[in-house]
Structure formats: structure tokens, C-alpha cells
Scaffold this motif. Sequence first.
Motif, PDB file in Angstrom:
ATOM      1  N   PRO A  65       5.337 -25.535  10.039  1.00 55.41           N
ATOM      2  CA  PRO A  65       6.678 -26.059   9.757  1.00 55.41           C
ATOM      3  C   PRO A  65       6.602 -27.283   8.844  1.00 55.41           C
ATOM      4  O   PRO A  65       5.562 -27.928   8.763  1.00 55.41           O
ATOM      5  CB  PRO A  65       7.208 -26.466  11.137  1.00 55.41           C
ATOM      6  CG  PRO A  65       6.225 -26.010  12.129  1.00 55.41           C
ATOM      7  CD  PRO A  65       4.950 -25.669  11.442  1.00 55.41           C
ATOM      8  N   GLU A  66       7.695 -27.561   8.199  1.00 60.12           N
ATOM      9  CA  GLU A  66       7.730 -28.707   7.274  1.00 60.12           C
ATOM     10  C   GLU A  66       8.513 -29.843   7.903  1.00 60.12           C
ATOM     11  O   GLU A  66       9.575 -29.612   8.488  1.00 60.12           O
ATOM     12  CB  GLU A  66       8.462 -28.287   6.009  1.00 60.12           C
ATOM     13  CG  GLU A  66       7.630 -28.406   4.756  1.00 60.12           C
ATOM     14  CD  GLU A  66       8.495 -28.045   3.578  1.00 60.12           C
ATOM     15  OE1 GLU A  66       9.265 -28.918   3.131  1.00 60.12           O
ATOM     16  OE2 GLU A  66       8.428 -26.884   3.132  1.00 60.12           O
ATOM     17  N   LEU A  67       7.997 -31.047   7.732  1.00 63.53           N
ATOM     18  CA  LEU A  67       8.691 -32.211   8.268  1.00 63.53           C
ATOM     19  C   LEU A  67       9.425 -32.892   7.116  1.00 63.53           C
ATOM     20  O   LEU A  67       8.803 -33.317   6.141  1.00 63.53           O
ATOM     21  CB  LEU A  67       7.638 -33.158   8.864  1.00 63.53           C
ATOM     22  CG  LEU A  67       8.129 -34.307   9.699  1.00 63.53           C
ATOM     23  CD1 LEU A  67       8.874 -33.802  10.925  1.00 63.53           C
ATOM     24  CD2 LEU A  67       6.936 -35.162  10.135  1.00 63.53           C
ATOM     25  N   ARG A  68      10.758 -32.923   7.213  1.00 65.80           N
ATOM     26  CA  ARG A  68      11.541 -33.618   6.174  1.00 65.80           C
ATOM     27  C   ARG A  68      12.346 -34.714   6.837  1.00 65.80           C
ATOM     28  O   ARG A  68      12.338 -34.841   8.063  1.00 65.80           O
ATOM     29  CB  ARG A  68      12.483 -32.634   5.478  1.00 65.80           C
ATOM     30  CG  ARG A  68      11.737 -31.544   4.741  1.00 65.80           C
ATOM     31  CD  ARG A  68      12.685 -30.743   3.842  1.00 65.80           C
ATOM     32  NE  ARG A  68      12.305 -29.342   3.832  1.00 65.80           N
ATOM     33  CZ  ARG A  68      13.116 -28.320   4.074  1.00 65.80           C
ATOM     34  NH1 ARG A  68      14.390 -28.529   4.317  1.00 65.80           N
ATOM     35  NH2 ARG A  68      12.678 -27.078   4.050  1.00 65.80           N
ATOM     36  N   ASP A  70      15.310 -34.993   7.565  1.00 68.42           N
ATOM     37  CA  ASP A  70      16.309 -34.588   8.559  1.00 68.42           C
ATOM     38  C   ASP A  70      15.721 -33.737   9.676  1.00 68.42           C
ATOM     39  O   ASP A  70      16.451 -33.086  10.419  1.00 68.42           O
ATOM     40  CB  ASP A  70      17.453 -33.831   7.863  1.00 68.42           C
ATOM     41  CG  ASP A  70      16.938 -32.597   7.131  1.00 68.42           C
ATOM     42  OD1 ASP A  70      15.715 -32.500   6.915  1.00 68.42           O
ATOM     43  OD2 ASP A  70      17.753 -31.724   6.799  1.00 68.42           O
ATOM     44  N   GLY A  71      14.390 -33.703   9.799  1.00 65.46           N
ATOM     45  CA  GLY A  71      13.809 -32.995  10.940  1.00 65.46           C
ATOM     46  C   GLY A  71      12.752 -31.973  10.542  1.00 65.46           C
ATOM     47  O   GLY A  71      12.244 -31.977   9.418  1.00 65.46           O
ATOM     48  N   ILE A  72      12.465 -31.075  11.493  1.00 68.10           N
ATOM     49  CA  ILE A  72      11.402 -30.081  11.301  1.00 68.10           C
ATOM     50  C   ILE A  72      12.041 -28.769  10.860  1.00 68.10           C
ATOM     51  O   ILE A  72      12.996 -28.298  11.471  1.00 68.10           O
ATOM     52  CB  ILE A  72      10.624 -29.887  12.620  1.00 68.10           C
ATOM     53  CG1 ILE A  72       9.925 -31.199  13.002  1.00 68.10           C
ATOM     54  CG2 ILE A  72       9.613 -28.759  12.514  1.00 68.10           C
ATOM     55  CD1 ILE A  72       9.290 -31.209  14.364  1.00 68.10           C
ATOM     56  N   HIS A  73      11.502 -28.177   9.796  1.00 75.64           N
ATOM     57  CA  HIS A  73      12.067 -26.932   9.256  1.00 75.64           C
ATOM     58  C   HIS A  73      11.027 -25.820   9.304  1.00 75.64           C
ATOM     59  O   HIS A  73       9.874 -26.022   8.927  1.00 75.64           O
ATOM     60  CB  HIS A  73      12.517 -27.136   7.800  1.00 75.64           C
ATOM     61  CG  HIS A  73      13.654 -28.104   7.698  1.00 75.64           C
ATOM     62  ND1 HIS A  73      14.957 -27.694   7.581  1.00 75.64           N
ATOM     63  CD2 HIS A  73      13.676 -29.461   7.747  1.00 75.64           C
ATOM     64  CE1 HIS A  73      15.746 -28.757   7.541  1.00 75.64           C
ATOM     65  NE2 HIS A  73      14.987 -29.839   7.636  1.00 75.64           N
ATOM     66  N   ARG A  74      11.473 -24.641   9.746  1.00 72.62           N
ATOM     67  CA  ARG A  74      10.585 -23.482   9.741  1.00 72.62           C
ATOM     68  C   ARG A  74      10.598 -22.882   8.343  1.00 72.62           C
ATOM     69  O   ARG A  74      11.656 -22.752   7.737  1.00 72.62           O
ATOM     70  CB  ARG A  74      11.087 -22.418  10.709  1.00 72.62           C
ATOM     71  CG  ARG A  74      11.059 -22.842  12.175  1.00 72.62           C
ATOM     72  CD  ARG A  74      11.669 -21.746  13.030  1.00 72.62           C
ATOM     73  NE  ARG A  74      10.769 -20.604  13.138  1.00 72.62           N
ATOM     74  CZ  ARG A  74       9.829 -20.506  14.082  1.00 72.62           C
ATOM     75  NH1 ARG A  74       9.692 -21.451  14.987  1.00 72.62           N
ATOM     76  NH2 ARG A  74       9.039 -19.469  14.123  1.00 72.62           N
ATOM     77  N   PRO A  75       9.440 -22.496   7.831  1.00 69.07           N
ATOM     78  CA  PRO A  75       9.439 -21.815   6.535  1.00 69.07           C
ATOM     79  C   PRO A  75      10.147 -20.460   6.644  1.00 69.07           C
ATOM     80  O   PRO A  75      10.256 -19.911   7.742  1.00 69.07           O
ATOM     81  CB  PRO A  75       7.951 -21.633   6.220  1.00 69.07           C
ATOM     82  CG  PRO A  75       7.214 -22.022   7.431  1.00 69.07           C
ATOM     83  CD  PRO A  75       8.130 -22.640   8.418  1.00 69.07           C
ATOM     84  N   THR A  76      10.622 -19.954   5.510  1.00 69.57           N
ATOM     85  CA  THR A  76      11.404 -18.716   5.570  1.00 69.57           C
ATOM     86  C   THR A  76      10.508 -17.488   5.758  1.00 69.57           C
ATOM     87  O   THR A  76      10.976 -16.429   6.148  1.00 69.57           O
ATOM     88  CB  THR A  76      12.219 -18.551   4.278  1.00 69.57           C
ATOM     89  OG1 THR A  76      11.350 -18.793   3.181  1.00 69.57           O
ATOM     90  CG2 THR A  76      13.390 -19.509   4.247  1.00 69.57           C
TER      91      THR A  76
END
Length: 285
Positions: A65-68, A70-76
Motif C-alpha cells: 500500500p502507499e502512504l500519502r 491523506d492516509g494509506i491507499h491500496r494500489p489498483t
Amino acid sequence: MAARVHIRHEMAIRRLTVSHIEQLTPSMVRVTLIGDALNDFASSGPTDHVKVFFPDPVTGVLTVPELRGDGIHRPTSGVIISRDYTPQQFRPAPFGAAELDLDFVLHSPTAAHGNPKDPAGGGPASAWAAAAQPGDEIAVAGPRGSREAPQDVAEAVLIADETALPSFTRWLDLLPETTRITALLDVADEEVEPYLSAEQLARASVEWLYREDGPGQLEEAVRSLELGPDVYVWAAGEASALIPVRRYLKHEAELRPDQLDVQGYWKRGVVNRDHHEPIDPSDPD
Ligand SMILES: Cc1cc2nc3c(=O)[nH]c(=O)nc-3n(C[C@H](O)[C@H](O)[C@H](O)COP(=O)(O)OP(=O)(O)OC[C@H]3O[C@@H](n4cnc5c(N)ncnc54)[C@H](O)[C@@H]3O)c2cc1C
């Protein structure tokens, strides 16, 4: 009152490289990780854990996952595979490469050096560790926080199976020297014993229990302990095995909530168990 100070750490997801592998016992392997991202790593609690991300065993692709902001994002795309592990040792290195050790129980019978004594086991984390080579890449998230060891207890009882031995060694390091430690170590057989050094064994009064000798030994050993009124008890390991231990300590020995911490680190037959779930659903904390 056994107070454990809680410290929060800034969330980070670190991509790291395997630098070294050490077979500690036939069923446990130490994987040393390096990477610039470790420079601000922090872990000061004996029960800290990191979330480790492993490559998809089918494709070999590591999806993290990516940490940005605004939080943690799952890759597509990609399969995320993660499991919880204890940061066993962290060696900061102001002028070189910082190192993080993770100790893996090998319970996958199909893995290269898997443990044939546990044919029920098997999972991507264990399989990865059994086949890991220097240069391999994984990612490590956290720890998000540290609950520090209580500094005010005269007596501590530590109960661990193999998966909790890395935490157990951290307890030995982080409890004050004045704390008297009794340990019940519930392991497959005597081949696990070399995991602990002579120095670590000298720090506690250790009783080894071998599961190959039959069931029920852990509960019996816990029931035979003489517990002082302010004892602190930590237990971690297979969730179902800890239910009778927790019941006894909570309801018969009547330990207060601040004296007792029982954690299911895994559960037989359950893939990637969420350790926030109560170990005894009929009697949650
Ligand atoms: C806070 C915390 C800290 C932890 N620290 C460590 C650590 O430092 N070292 C460590 O080795 N583990 C540790 N664990 C336990 C580890 O996260 C689990 O054992 C995990 O399930 C292993 O993942 P896997 O992919 O190998 O197996 P999974 O895919 O999760 O499970 C596959 C199958 O294997 C079984 N299984 C899982 N673990 C074991 C085991 N140990 N023995 C036998 N069968 C098993 C499951 O019941 C399931 O049937 C920790 C867990 C927590 C919650």
C-alpha cells in the motif's frame, strides 16, 4: 498498578532488502533487513509488531500500500499479502546501514526448510522466510506505537510459544533488572531451546514445556504458579491454547485487567488471524 506507557510512532511503510539469513533452530530463522528507510525506525515496547508485506508467491510481485498525506491507499492492481511480526532487534547505525531482525517460525511443510513436524501448517510468510535469500525485497509497516514494559512490577510471568519468543526476548531486555521473571515456554520440542542464549536463560526462571509430550501442560503449569498480589502476566501464542490459561488467570486467580495481557498471535486453521479479535469470543476483554 502495572502501568505500561503508550508511545505513538509516525506511520511509515518501508521497502527493505534482506542482507542476512541465520537458521536459529530447525524451525526458526532470523532474517536481517537493511535499507535507508530504517534510519528513523523506532520500537521501544516488548510487544510491538510490524506488518510485513510479502511478494505474491504465484507471481513473485511485491504489492505494498502507499502512504500519502491523506492516509494509506491500496494500489489498483496486485495482491497484498501481509502478516504481523515482532521487530526482534533493531540496530541503528548513524554511519552505516541500520539493521532490523525479524525471527520467523517455519511451519510450512512444503517450504525449502519447512518444519515437517507441523504438517497442519503452511502460509506465505513462513514459506517466504524458509526460502529467503540475501537481496530479496519485502516491506515493513509500523510499528504504529509502542506499549512499554511496566517499570514498577516486582514479579512478571511471561508465557510464550515459538511465535512469541521474539517478544519474550524483548521483555527480557526491557523489564527492569529488579523485576523477577518466571517464564513458561510452550514449544514443539527441545530443538527450540537453542533460540535463547545462556545470558537470556539466566535472566529468568524458565520452564520449557514440550507439546510433543501431550496436551494440557500449559494450563497445569500456570495453575501451579504461586502468583504474588501484584504480579504482571503476559501470554502470547496460539489463540485456542491460551483460552484456558486466560480463564484461570482472569476468573480464578482474579488478576486485574492491568495485570494481565493475553494475545493470540495465530490460530490453528485460521489464515492471517486478526489479533485484535478476542481470543475467547464468549468472554471478550
Ligand atoms: C503481534 C504479533 C506478533 C507476531 N510476531 C511473530 C514473530 O515474531 N515470529 C513469528 O514467527 N510469528 C509471529 N506472529 C505470528 C504470525 O503472524 C502468524 O503465525 C502468521 O499467521 C504466519 O503467517 P503465514 O503466512 O505463515 O500463515 P497463514 O497464512 O497466516 O496461515 C496458514 C495456516 O498456517 C497456520 N499457522 C500460522 N502460524 C502458524 C504457526 N506458527 N505454527 C503452525 N501453524 C501456523 C494457520 O493456522 C493456517 O492454518 C506474530 C503475530 C502477532 C499478532
